[in-house]
Design an enzyme around this catalytic site. Structure first.
Site, PDB file in Angstrom:
ATOM      1  CG  ASP A   1      -2.207  -0.756   1.244  1.00 48.95           C
ATOM      2  OD1 ASP A   1      -2.929  -1.499  -0.330  1.00 48.95           O
ATOM      3  OD2 ASP A   1      -2.388  -1.528   2.353  1.00 48.95           O
TER       4      ASP A   1
ATOM      5  CG  ASP B   1      -6.553  -1.191  -1.949  1.00 50.89           C
ATOM      6  OD1 ASP B   1      -6.962  -2.517  -2.285  1.00 50.89           O
ATOM      7  OD2 ASP B   1      -5.587  -1.238  -1.588  1.00 50.89           O
TER       8      ASP B   1
END
Length: 165
Positions: A123, A141
Site C-alpha cells: 500500500d 484498491d
C-alpha cells in the site's frame, strides 16, 4: 454453443491488463525506492507512504498468523472467476457493467499477486485531513472501489439505459 468472444463482455478484458500494469508498476516503484514506513509528501493531504498490509481492507485480520493470506487469495480467485463468467454472459454493449467487472478483476489480481509473491499487499497512498489519516491503500484498491461504485450506479439506471450504458 459458444459465442464469438468480441460479442461478449470479455471484449473488455484489456482493461484488466491496464489496471494490472499500472498497479504492479506503481508497487514496484515503491518497493525499489522506498524503505518500509517511508513517507513523501506529494500535495497537501496526500502522501506516498510505503506500508505492508497482511490483511484485507483496513488491515482486517492482519494479525491472525498467516492463514488469512490464503483465505483472501481464495476469495480473490473466486470473485475473479465469477466476474469473468458474468462478462462472458454479458453483451459487449453492456459497457458500464463490463468496465466495472474488469476494474474489480484487475484490482483483485493486483492484490492477489502481492499476497502470493510477497505475502502482503503493498500500500502507498496516504490521504489525510489535518491529523486524520484514511487507511493507506493502493491503485488496485482504487480500481476495485471504482468498479464496485459502477456496479451500484448501474443498479440505479433505468432499464433502457442499462442496455447501452
Amino acid at each position: 454453443m459458444s459465442k464469438p468472444i468480441l460479442s461478449t463482455g470479455l471484449r473488455w478484458l484489456w482493461l484488466v491488463v491496464v489496471v494490472l500494469i499500472v498497479d504492479l508498476g506503481s508497487k514496484a516503484l515503491i518497493l525499489q525506492h522506498f524503505a518500509l514506513g517511508e513517507t513523501v509528501s506529494l500535495f497537501p493531504s496526500l502522501n506516498l507512504h510505503y506500508a505492508r498490509n497482511y490483511g484485507a481492507a483496513f488491515s482486517f485480520l492482519a494479525d491472525k498468523g498467516g492463514w488469512q493470506r490464503w483465505f483472501f487469495a481464495g476469495i480473490a480467485i473466486g470473485i475473479c472467476v465469477l466476474l469473468v463468467v458474468m462478462m462472458y454472459r454479458a453483451k459487449a454493449s453492456q459497457k458500464l457493467n463490463n468496465i466495472a467487472y474488469a476494474l474489480i478483476i484487475g484490482g483483485a489480481l493486483g492484490n492477489l499477486f502481492d499476497r502470493l509473491w510477497h505475502g502482503f499487499v503493498v500500500d502507498m497512498i496516504d490521504f489525510y485531513v489535518g491529523d486524520w489519516h484514511f487507511a493507506t491503500f493502493n491503485l488496485a484498491d482504487t480500481a476495485i472501489c471504482i468498479g464496485a461504485a459502477l456496479v451500484v450506479l448501474e443498479g440505479f439506471l433505468p432499464s433502457k439505459q442499462k442496455a447501452t450504458a
